[in-house]
Design a protein around this motif. Structure first.
Motif, PDB file in Angstrom:
ATOM      1  N   LEU A  87      58.142  24.727 108.371  1.00 39.04           N
ATOM      2  CA  LEU A  87      59.273  25.636 108.524  1.00 39.04           C
ATOM      3  C   LEU A  87      60.596  24.888 108.385  1.00 39.04           C
ATOM      4  CD1 LEU A  87      60.195  28.513 109.090  1.00 39.04           C
ATOM      5  CD2 LEU A  87      60.164  27.950 111.520  1.00 39.04           C
ATOM      6  N   ALA A  88      60.674  23.715 108.991  1.00 34.03           N
ATOM      7  CA  ALA A  88      61.887  22.906 108.851  1.00 34.03           C
ATOM      8  C   ALA A  88      62.102  22.521 107.387  1.00 34.03           C
ATOM      9  CB  ALA A  88      61.793  21.657 109.720  1.00 34.03           C
ATOM     10  N   ALA A  89      61.030  22.124 106.707  1.00 30.43           N
ATOM     11  CA  ALA A  89      61.141  21.757 105.293  1.00 30.43           C
ATOM     12  C   ALA A  89      61.520  22.961 104.437  1.00 30.43           C
ATOM     13  CB  ALA A  89      59.824  21.157 104.806  1.00 30.43           C
ATOM     14  N   ALA A  90      60.954  24.132 104.754  1.00 27.68           N
ATOM     15  CA  ALA A  90      61.269  25.335 103.975  1.00 27.68           C
ATOM     16  C   ALA A  90      62.731  25.735 104.145  1.00 27.68           C
ATOM     17  CB  ALA A  90      60.353  26.479 104.395  1.00 27.68           C
ATOM     18  N   VAL A  91      63.227  25.679 105.375  1.00 32.02           N
ATOM     19  CA  VAL A  91      64.629  26.040 105.609  1.00 32.02           C
ATOM     20  C   VAL A  91      65.553  25.066 104.881  1.00 32.02           C
ATOM     21  CG1 VAL A  91      66.425  26.142 107.390  1.00 32.02           C
ATOM     22  CG2 VAL A  91      64.217  27.248 107.765  1.00 32.02           C
ATOM     23  N   LEU A  92      65.242  23.788 104.982  1.00 35.33           N
ATOM     24  CA  LEU A  92      66.048  22.786 104.293  1.00 35.33           C
ATOM     25  C   LEU A  92      65.950  22.962 102.771  1.00 35.33           C
ATOM     26  CD1 LEU A  92      67.804  20.236 104.718  1.00 35.33           C
ATOM     27  CD2 LEU A  92      65.710  18.910 104.486  1.00 35.33           C
ATOM     28  N   GLY A  93      64.744  23.199 102.271  1.00 36.39           N
ATOM     29  CA  GLY A  93      64.550  23.375 100.832  1.00 36.39           C
ATOM     30  C   GLY A  93      65.243  24.607 100.288  1.00 36.39           C
ATOM     31  N   VAL A  94      65.137  25.717 101.009  1.00 35.53           N
ATOM     32  CA  VAL A  94      65.800  26.951 100.562  1.00 35.53           C
ATOM     33  C   VAL A  94      67.315  26.775 100.605  1.00 35.53           C
ATOM     34  CG1 VAL A  94      66.259  29.348 101.225  1.00 35.53           C
ATOM     35  CG2 VAL A  94      63.912  28.534 101.079  1.00 35.53           C
ATOM     36  N   GLY A  95      67.810  26.134 101.638  1.00 38.47           N
ATOM     37  CA  GLY A  95      69.261  25.914 101.736  1.00 38.47           C
ATOM     38  C   GLY A  95      69.776  25.026 100.621  1.00 38.47           C
ATOM     39  N   LEU A  96      69.130  23.874 100.428  1.00 40.62           N
ATOM     40  CA  LEU A  96      69.572  22.964  99.369  1.00 40.62           C
ATOM     41  C   LEU A  96      69.340  23.557  97.985  1.00 40.62           C
ATOM     42  CD1 LEU A  96      68.445  19.474 100.693  1.00 40.62           C
ATOM     43  CD2 LEU A  96      70.768  20.347 100.446  1.00 40.62           C
TER      44      LEU A  96
END
Length: 155
Positions: A87-96
């Motif tokens: 979830l942390a990686a997905a949020v960071l990935g979607v944001g970037l």
């Protein structure tokens, strides 16, 4: 202008659209192939990382089992760890990814427009990332649950 020695060419809009659609289909296929390879590498990476994490924390798992945590609890702990990391990686990935997409549109001189972010697709993608991570965590979670507390604490 269309006599025998003319260099003029008659082009129909439908032909141009068909050619463009074919080129876009090829590009879409290449893009989906790259995304598929990325997902495969991500699944293997999550599985290997969690396997190493489970192996390195054998004593911690044994201690938790010795004080009453069940095998199912250990499996759930590993699965939740994978879900939180994903979830942390997905949020960071979607944001970037959204930021990079916006910057790419700006650098090409295209109008990004307000509200052009595909929220539903990005949410589905983030949920899919979490589900894939939990599925990749199944084997390490089962392995962690099978370690007897006595053996884990002795090692």
């Amino acid at each position: 202008a269309l006599g025998p020695g003319s260099t003029a060419v008659v082009v129909y809009t439908a032909d141009v659209r068909a050619d463009l659609a074919g080129e876009l289909a090829v590009l879409r296929g290449v893009g989906l192939g790259l995304v598929g390879m990325t997902v495969l590498v991500a699944i293997v990476g999550v599985g290997v990382t969690l396997t190493l994490s489970v192996t390195e924390r054998t004593r911690e798992t044994g201690l938790l089992r010795a004080v009453g945590l069940t095998r199912g609890g250990v499996r759930a702990m590993v699965a939740w760890e994978a879900a939180c990391s994903a979830l942390a990686a997905a949020v960071l990935g979607v944001g970037l990814g959204s930021l990079y997409g916006f910057l790419a549109l700006r650098s090409l001189g295209l109008d990004a427009g307000a509200g052009s972010l595909p929220g539903v697709e990005l949410t589905v993608l983030a949920v899919g990332v979490v589900l894939v991570a939990v599925l990749a965590a199944l084997a390490p979670a089962v392995r962690a649950g099978r370690v007897p507390p006595i053996r884990a604490l002795a090692g």
